[in-house]
Motif scaffolding. Structure first.
Motif, PDB file in Angstrom:
ATOM      1  N   LYS A 391       6.456  32.689  14.025  1.00 18.81           N
ATOM      2  CA  LYS A 391       6.667  33.032  12.623  1.00 18.81           C
ATOM      3  C   LYS A 391       6.583  31.815  11.715  1.00 18.81           C
ATOM      4  N   LEU A 392       7.238  30.735  12.097  1.00 17.84           N
ATOM      5  CA  LEU A 392       7.226  29.522  11.271  1.00 17.84           C
ATOM      6  C   LEU A 392       5.833  28.903  11.225  1.00 17.84           C
ATOM      7  N   PHE A 394       2.977  30.496  11.531  1.00 19.62           N
ATOM      8  CA  PHE A 394       2.166  31.342  10.660  1.00 19.62           C
ATOM      9  C   PHE A 394       2.449  31.015   9.193  1.00 19.62           C
ATOM     10  N   LYS A 395       3.724  30.809   8.887  1.00 23.36           N
ATOM     11  CA  LYS A 395       4.118  30.543   7.507  1.00 23.36           C
ATOM     12  C   LYS A 395       3.581  29.208   7.027  1.00 23.36           C
ATOM     13  N   ASN A 396       3.659  28.194   7.915  1.00 19.34           N
ATOM     14  CA  ASN A 396       3.188  26.861   7.520  1.00 19.34           C
ATOM     15  C   ASN A 396       1.676  26.842   7.261  1.00 19.34           C
ATOM     16  N   ARG A 397       0.895  27.653   7.996  1.00 18.15           N
ATOM     17  CA  ARG A 397      -0.565  27.661   7.831  1.00 18.15           C
ATOM     18  C   ARG A 397      -1.029  28.811   6.947  1.00 18.15           C
ATOM     19  N   ASN A 398      -0.073  29.582   6.391  1.00 19.80           N
ATOM     20  CA  ASN A 398      -0.413  30.747   5.560  1.00 19.80           C
ATOM     21  C   ASN A 398      -1.373  31.688   6.304  1.00 19.80           C
ATOM     22  N   SER A 400      -3.047  34.864   8.146  1.00 17.28           N
ATOM     23  CA  SER A 400      -3.127  36.296   7.876  1.00 17.28           C
ATOM     24  C   SER A 400      -3.263  37.027   9.207  1.00 17.28           C
ATOM     25  N   THR A 437      -7.736  28.737   6.227  1.00 17.51           N
ATOM     26  CA  THR A 437      -6.574  29.607   6.423  1.00 17.51           C
ATOM     27  C   THR A 437      -6.848  30.554   7.585  1.00 17.51           C
TER      28      THR A 437
END
Length: 526
Positions: A391-392, A394-398, A400, A437
């Motif tokens: 989860k983290l 994914f969030k750091n690399r934005n 999809s 992204t």
């Protein structure tokens, strides 16, 4: 190994192997050529011996008949002595004269040639010629008496040197025999028995076919199957040679199994030679392959060590800085900051521990130790748990993430923890190797008694050469600098082993610059 030494060494070994193969081939060819020459020599000698025996037998037949006639007729009707050579020597001490002379004694038995051949038109008598050598000692006291002696009386002092029967009657009997057809002079049985004996004496015991030719025309004398031997090597020898060395007839022989016979004596040596040469080639090829493989593994391991060192260097440095900060008086009394630094130390320690656990896990799987424990697992739950772990990231690399979980049968017999690690590893790679992204699609579907999991990305993709190596241990695809992409090259190797232990398969479809798709196929729990 140094490249300057490695490649010249490979070249020398290759040259030596080619040389050994060439020498073996040359030796085999030379040996076969020698066997061929020896075989031809033996055949020619055998044919010559057979020809001589046939001609000698024919002459003996005529001599036997003629001797019988002589015995029945008695003494010659007329004898004449023709002097050919004379030498006179006078001994002054003894008053004796020595006369040495050579001559030919002609004896007429009044026997016509018609007794041997009824069709002959020659009615003249056969005359016997004998070589005569005389030594006459003349004394003056007996000179007058010696002159009065008749030729018959003089022969009593002649030392007769009878020539061999073959020499005496050769020309006559050869001429008589040449009037007969070949099948009356020679039979198949006689010729075949003589050939068999002569060949057997020379250790040649293989089938043969033969035929006697008169010029280019085949005669009646020969084996029945000779006409079916086109293309075979043939050996020839003249028959019934006359005084001038000429012959109308020629004996021709062929061996249908000649090549097999020549090779049979060398079969064991040739097979052993080929076997040992093949063993050398296989050993050499395997050695080169293993050397190249070990060289590649050595390079990959060196890369792995460098990566692991880099991976450990950052957390170790972070832990050192955190400890230094805690030792600071201002931080030591600040409980909140101290707790943050302690948590940082714990997180970095867990990070290093996870990396070590991954390495140990791969080692255990290689040795087939710590075999995974399987339970009833839900594939969709495994995928969802993998998303939570990342989860983290994914969030750091934005990133999809698109879910398309359409499978209706989703239970399998497997290791929940290991399968989560499989999906996490593939998802991590999809993020790491995305230049922009990350766009990741995860889908599932059923086919027969299997569930398929597809994980696709729009990253940098892979070349064909890379696709063949991504499941090898320690292998990593890099983007320029080896440290641009974090990791140590064990992820996909681990993934492959886990899928194999679940009796499944994993494949990758990728194009350079267009992204990659990993397809996992697992059997359903029935």
């Amino acid at each position: 190994m140094n490249k300057k030494i490695f490649y010249p060494l490979i070249a020398i070994m290759t040259f030596a192997l080619v040389g050994i193969i060439f020498v073996q081939g040359f030796w085999i060819k030379t040996t076969l050529d020698n066997k061929e020459r020896q075989f031809s020599l033996n055949i020619n000698q055998a044919l010559k011996s057979v020809s001589e025996q046939i001609q000698s037998r024919e002459m003996r037949d005529y001599l036997a008949v003629y001797q019988k006639l002589i015995d029945s007729i008695g003494s010659p009707k007329e004898s004449q002595l023709s002097a050919v050579f004379k030498f006179v020597d006078r001994n002054e001490n003894t008053n004796q004269t020595y006369i040495y002379s050579h001559g030919i004694l002609e004896e007429d038995y009044n026997v016509s040639a018609k007794l041997f051949d009824q069709e002959s038109l020659d009615s003249s008598s056969i005359i016997d010629y004998k070589g005569i050598k005389t030594t006459t000692i003349i004394d003056e006291a007996f000179d007058r008496e010696m002159q009065n002696m008749s030729s018959i009386e003089r022969l009593q002092r002649v030392e007769r040197l009878s020539l061999m029967d073959k020499a005496k009657y050769a020309s006559i009997f050869m001429e008589l025999a040449s009037l007969k057809p070949i099948h009356r002079r020679l039979t198949n049985i006689e010729l075949e028995l003589l050939l068999q004996r002569e060949l057997r004496d020379r250790d040649i015991d293989i089938p043969f076919q033969y035929r006697v030719f008169n010029g280019t025309f085949a005669t009646k004398v020969g084996s029945d199957n000779y006409t079916n031997l086109e293309g075979l090597r043939k050996y020839k020898s003249p028959l019934f040679v006359n005084e001038n060395g000429n012959s109308e007839f020629e004996l021709v022989i062929a061996f249908p199994e000649r090549k097999f016979f020549l090779r049979s004596s060398l079969t064991t040596l040739i097979l052993l030679s080929l076997l040992f040469t093949l063993a050398i080639i296989i050993t050499f090829t395997s050695t080169i392959f293993q050397i190249l493989k070990q060289k590649k593994v050595s390079e990959i391991k060196s890369d792995f060590i460098n990566n692991m060192t880099h991976e450990f260097k950052t957390p170790i440095a972070t832990i050192k800085l955190a400890i230094d900060a805690i030792e600071n008086v201002n931080v030591r009394n600040d409980i909140k900051k101290r707790s943050q630094y302690l948590k940082m130390i714990k997180d970095e320690n867990d990070r290093m521990n996870n990396q070590v656990e991954n390495v140990l896990r791969i080692s255990q799987l290689d040795k087939k130790e710590n075999i995974i424990k399987k339970t009833d697992c839900n594939i969709h739950e495994i995928i969802e748990e993998s998303f939570i772990h990342l989860k983290l990231l994914f969030k750091n690399r934005n990133a999809s993430i698109v879910n398309d979980l359409l499978a209706t049968r989703i239970n399998i017999n497997g290791s929940h923890e290991d399968l989560v690690n499989v999906v996490v590893n593939i998802l991590e790679n999809a993020i790491k190797y995305s230049t922009d992204t990350p766009i990741i699609n995860v889908s599932t579907h059923n086919e027969l008694d299997y569930i398929y999991v597809r994980i696709s990305d729009k990253g940098m993709g892979m070349s064909i050469d890379v696709k063949e190596k991504i499941f090898d241990k320690f292998y990593r695809e890099t983007k320029g600098n080896v440290h641009n992409v974090k990791g140590h090259g064990l992820g996909l190797s681990y993934v492959k082993k886990i899928i194999d232990l679940h009796f499944g398969t994993i494949n990758v479809d990728s194009n350079l610059g267009k992204g990659s798709t990993f397809i996992i196929k697992l059997p359903l729990n029935n």
